[in-house]
Design a protein around this motif. Structure first.
Motif, PDB file in Angstrom:
ATOM      1  N   ASN A 169       0.837  -1.196   0.000  1.00  0.00           N
ATOM      2  CA  ASN A 169       0.000   0.000   0.000  1.00  0.00           C
ATOM      3  C   ASN A 169       0.881   1.258   0.000  1.00  0.00           C
ATOM      4  OD1 ASN A 169      -2.215   1.757   0.323  1.00  0.00           O
ATOM      5  ND2 ASN A 169      -2.058   1.649   2.566  1.00  0.00           N
ATOM      6  N   ILE A 170       0.883   1.996  -1.095  1.00  0.00           N
ATOM      7  CA  ILE A 170       1.662   3.233  -1.173  1.00  0.00           C
ATOM      8  C   ILE A 170       0.718   4.425  -1.030  1.00  0.00           C
ATOM      9  CG2 ILE A 170       3.170   4.661  -2.601  1.00  0.00           C
ATOM     10  CD1 ILE A 170       4.316   2.142  -3.807  1.00  0.00           C
ATOM     11  N   ILE A 171       0.963   5.197   0.009  1.00  0.00           N
ATOM     12  CA  ILE A 171       0.135   6.366   0.320  1.00  0.00           C
ATOM     13  C   ILE A 171       0.906   7.616  -0.079  1.00  0.00           C
ATOM     14  CG2 ILE A 171      -0.976   7.670   2.189  1.00  0.00           C
ATOM     15  CD1 ILE A 171      -0.845   4.872   3.752  1.00  0.00           C
ATOM     16  N   THR A 172       0.325   8.420  -0.940  1.00  0.00           N
ATOM     17  CA  THR A 172       0.957   9.681  -1.341  1.00  0.00           C
ATOM     18  C   THR A 172       0.152  10.841  -0.760  1.00  0.00           C
ATOM     19  OG1 THR A 172       1.777   8.694  -3.396  1.00  0.00           O
ATOM     20  CG2 THR A 172       1.736  11.103  -3.272  1.00  0.00           C
ATOM     21  N   ILE A 173       0.748  11.562   0.165  1.00  0.00           N
ATOM     22  CA  ILE A 173       0.084  12.704   0.795  1.00  0.00           C
ATOM     23  C   ILE A 173       0.039  13.854  -0.207  1.00  0.00           C
ATOM     24  CG2 ILE A 173       0.066  14.263   2.780  1.00  0.00           C
ATOM     25  CD1 ILE A 173      -0.194  11.297   3.532  1.00  0.00           C
ATOM     26  N   ASP A 174      -1.155  14.385  -0.468  1.00  0.00           N
ATOM     27  CA  ASP A 174      -1.271  15.459  -1.458  1.00  0.00           C
ATOM     28  C   ASP A 174      -0.734  16.781  -0.904  1.00  0.00           C
ATOM     29  OD1 ASP A 174      -3.247  16.460   0.251  1.00  0.00           O
ATOM     30  OD2 ASP A 174      -4.915  15.797  -1.029  1.00  0.00           O
ATOM     31  N   GLU A 175      -0.787  17.812  -1.720  1.00  0.00           N
ATOM     32  CA  GLU A 175      -0.195  19.103  -1.333  1.00  0.00           C
ATOM     33  C   GLU A 175      -0.847  19.672  -0.076  1.00  0.00           C
ATOM     34  OE1 GLU A 175       2.203  22.058  -0.883  1.00  0.00           O
ATOM     35  OE2 GLU A 175       2.534  20.632  -2.521  1.00  0.00           O
ATOM     36  N   ALA A 176      -2.174  19.587   0.010  1.00  0.00           N
ATOM     37  CA  ALA A 176      -2.869  20.116   1.185  1.00  0.00           C
ATOM     38  C   ALA A 176      -2.483  19.340   2.447  1.00  0.00           C
ATOM     39  CB  ALA A 176      -4.377  20.057   0.966  1.00  0.00           C
ATOM     40  N   GLY A 177      -2.426  18.031   2.318  1.00  0.00           N
ATOM     41  CA  GLY A 177      -2.027  17.217   3.467  1.00  0.00           C
ATOM     42  C   GLY A 177      -0.591  17.459   3.872  1.00  0.00           C
ATOM     43  N   THR A 178       0.293  17.609   2.888  1.00  0.00           N
ATOM     44  CA  THR A 178       1.703  17.875   3.169  1.00  0.00           C
ATOM     45  C   THR A 178       1.863  19.209   3.883  1.00  0.00           C
ATOM     46  OG1 THR A 178       2.415  16.567   1.263  1.00  0.00           O
ATOM     47  CG2 THR A 178       4.002  18.123   2.158  1.00  0.00           C
ATOM     48  N   ALA A 179       1.038  20.192   3.516  1.00  0.00           N
ATOM     49  CA  ALA A 179       1.098  21.516   4.165  1.00  0.00           C
ATOM     50  C   ALA A 179       0.801  21.397   5.659  1.00  0.00           C
ATOM     51  CB  ALA A 179       0.110  22.465   3.494  1.00  0.00           C
ATOM     52  N   GLU A 180      -0.117  20.501   6.025  1.00  0.00           N
ATOM     53  CA  GLU A 180      -0.426  20.283   7.448  1.00  0.00           C
ATOM     54  C   GLU A 180       0.805  19.748   8.181  1.00  0.00           C
ATOM     55  OE1 GLU A 180      -3.360  17.587  10.330  1.00  0.00           O
ATOM     56  OE2 GLU A 180      -3.472  17.394   8.144  1.00  0.00           O
ATOM     57  N   TRP A 181       1.497  18.782   7.569  1.00  0.00           N
ATOM     58  CA  TRP A 181       2.711  18.240   8.175  1.00  0.00           C
ATOM     59  C   TRP A 181       3.783  19.321   8.294  1.00  0.00           C
ATOM     60  CZ3 TRP A 181       3.827  13.020   9.537  1.00  0.00           C
ATOM     61  CH2 TRP A 181       2.806  12.093   9.284  1.00  0.00           C
ATOM     62  N   ARG A 182       3.918  20.144   7.254  1.00  0.00           N
ATOM     63  CA  ARG A 182       4.938  21.207   7.285  1.00  0.00           C
ATOM     64  C   ARG A 182       4.681  22.193   8.419  1.00  0.00           C
ATOM     65  NH1 ARG A 182       4.665  21.460   1.434  1.00  0.00           N
ATOM     66  NH2 ARG A 182       3.392  23.338   1.619  1.00  0.00           N
ATOM     67  N   GLU A 183       3.411  22.528   8.622  1.00  0.00           N
ATOM     68  CA  GLU A 183       3.065  23.472   9.694  1.00  0.00           C
ATOM     69  C   GLU A 183       3.433  22.901  11.058  1.00  0.00           C
ATOM     70  OE1 GLU A 183      -0.870  25.865  11.406  1.00  0.00           O
ATOM     71  OE2 GLU A 183      -0.957  24.833   9.465  1.00  0.00           O
ATOM     72  N   LEU A 184       3.186  21.613  11.237  1.00  0.00           N
ATOM     73  CA  LEU A 184       3.533  20.980  12.513  1.00  0.00           C
ATOM     74  C   LEU A 184       5.046  20.917  12.722  1.00  0.00           C
ATOM     75  CD1 LEU A 184       0.934  18.058  12.439  1.00  0.00           C
ATOM     76  CD2 LEU A 184       0.930  20.023  13.994  1.00  0.00           C
ATOM     77  N   ALA A 185       5.801  20.962  11.632  1.00  0.00           N
ATOM     78  CA  ALA A 185       7.261  20.896  11.725  1.00  0.00           C
ATOM     79  C   ALA A 185       7.904  22.253  11.987  1.00  0.00           C
ATOM     80  CB  ALA A 185       7.833  20.315  10.433  1.00  0.00           C
ATOM     81  N   GLN A 186       7.169  23.336  11.844  1.00  0.00           N
ATOM     82  CA  GLN A 186       7.757  24.673  11.970  1.00  0.00           C
ATOM     83  C   GLN A 186       8.477  24.900  13.311  1.00  0.00           C
ATOM     84  OE1 GLN A 186       8.301  27.007   9.669  1.00  0.00           O
ATOM     85  NE2 GLN A 186       9.466  28.039  11.299  1.00  0.00           N
ATOM     86  N   PRO A 187       7.931  24.441  14.444  1.00  0.00           N
ATOM     87  CA  PRO A 187       8.661  24.643  15.711  1.00  0.00           C
ATOM     88  C   PRO A 187      10.064  24.048  15.714  1.00  0.00           C
ATOM     89  CG  PRO A 187       6.390  23.982  16.148  1.00  0.00           C
ATOM     90  CD  PRO A 187       6.609  23.829  14.677  1.00  0.00           C
TER      91      PRO A 187
END
Length: 348
Positions: free
Chosen positions: A298-316
């Motif tokens: 099962n290969i899951i590709t996180i789309d741009e909107a989903g990736t943006a959520e991960w990026r925001e959580l990584a900002q700290p």
């Protein structure tokens, strides 16, 4: 009498020739060099086969056989992967390939490339890495070794027993993290980061020590990852993380070479080699991904909107890293700005 003189003359000339040969032999032998190349992956893995062996073969060929590179995979000279840098400094090995992050805090500046969602592609980041190495770290952090190449792998991602589609899916999972920054992100998302070198990952998965790992696609076949987990999570755009590598040579060994053999080493090192190495690793991602698909994983590709959520959580993590660098007297924000500028410049 004439014949006797001729014979004596012939014998004398032969003796002088033999003496001369004996006197010059050590000088000739002094030009022959053996380099012990030590690294942590099995010989059949992509990096040894497609990067390190290519480098070693080219050095041997370009030297006309005067340099021989002995290859020692899987830590055959002893020690553990985090000890490789000290081994090349101390001369246990003449050349080593290693993950810079195996010695956290020792080379802090290079961590700028390992920050979450910094990486675009391996060629662009490897080029930026070499330029910043020459500008900032060649005569400081890496002053005790002679660096031959600096590069990164393809996009780092999750390979897990259970699917990971959103950050909350990591809650309670034990994940082998590839480096300090991704380990920090795992902690913030509720996972337990587990430190272990790449060769230990298969056993960790099979024994349940970890529930998943972060590695790029290219190394998964050698580690049999698609047989041990069924889920793979990749991101759209900039990658979750990346690791920095160096190919380093013992400084005294390099300095001891005659100028023409130094040139052989130099001609097979530097910017273009670094881009080749990073690009070669990344090029192996596609076939490895196909292997997982062929197995029905099962290969899951996180789309741009989903990736943006991960990026925001990584900002700290960026904010904390800048504060850490500032405490060391390093302008962390300036390094981030420069790395981003160069990465954007070289990303096609």
């Amino acid at each position: 009498m004439t014949d006797r003189r001729k014979l004596l003359g012939f014998v004398g000339a032969a003796a002088l020739a033999a003496l001369a040969t004996g006197l010059t032999a050590p000088a000739a032998l002094a030009q022959e060099v053996t380099l012990k190349l030590h690294q942590f992956l099995p010989a059949q893995a992509n990096v040894p086969k497609q990067v390190l062996d290519v480098w070693a073969d080219n050095v041997e060929q370009d030297s006309g056989g005067r340099i021989k590179v002995e290859r020692y995979p899987s830590m055959q000279l002893g020690g553990k992967p985090p000890e490789l840098m000290d081994q090349v400094v101390d001369g246990v090995a003449d050349v080593i390939w290693t993950v810079v992050g195996y010695t956290p805090g020792r080379f802090p500046g290079t961590e700028v490339f390992e920050l979450p969602f910094m990486m675009t592609n391996a060629r662009a980041v490897s080029r930026a890495y070499w330029e910043m190495f020459e500008e900032h770290w060649k005569d400081t952090d890496f002053k005790d070794v002679h660096i031959l190449g600096t590069w990164v792998h393809g996009p780092g991602m999750f390979h897990t027993k259970d699917p990971v589609e959103k950050p909350s899916d990591l809650q309670g999972m034990k994940i082998r993290g590839g480096g300090r920054s991704v380990n920090t992100l795992l902690e913030k998302l509720g996972a337990t980061p587990v430190g272990m070198p790449v060769p230990a990952v298969p056993e960790g998965l099979s024994k349940g020590v970890i529930d998943g790992t972060t590695i790029p696609w290219e190394v998964t076949p050698a580690l049999k990852i698609p047989e041990l987990v069924q889920n793979h999570t990749e991101f759209t755009g900039r990658a979750l993380y990346v690791l920095t590598f160096v190919l380093a040579m013992n400084k005294d060994k390099y300095e001891s070479l005659p100028d023409d053999l130094k040139k052989v080493i130099d001609d097979n090192s530097g910017l273009e080699f670094s881009v080749f190495a990073g690009g070669t690793q990344a090029d192996a991602d596609g076939p490895a991904r196909e292997t997982a698909l062929d197995m029905g994983n099962n290969i899951i590709t996180i789309d741009e909107a989903g990736t943006a959520e991960w990026r925001e959580l990584a900002q700290p993590i960026y904010d904390e890293w800048i504060a850490e660098m500032d405490a060391k007297g390093i302008d962390g924000q300036a390094l981030i700005d420069e790395a981003r500028m160069l990465i954007d410049k070289y990303t096609e």
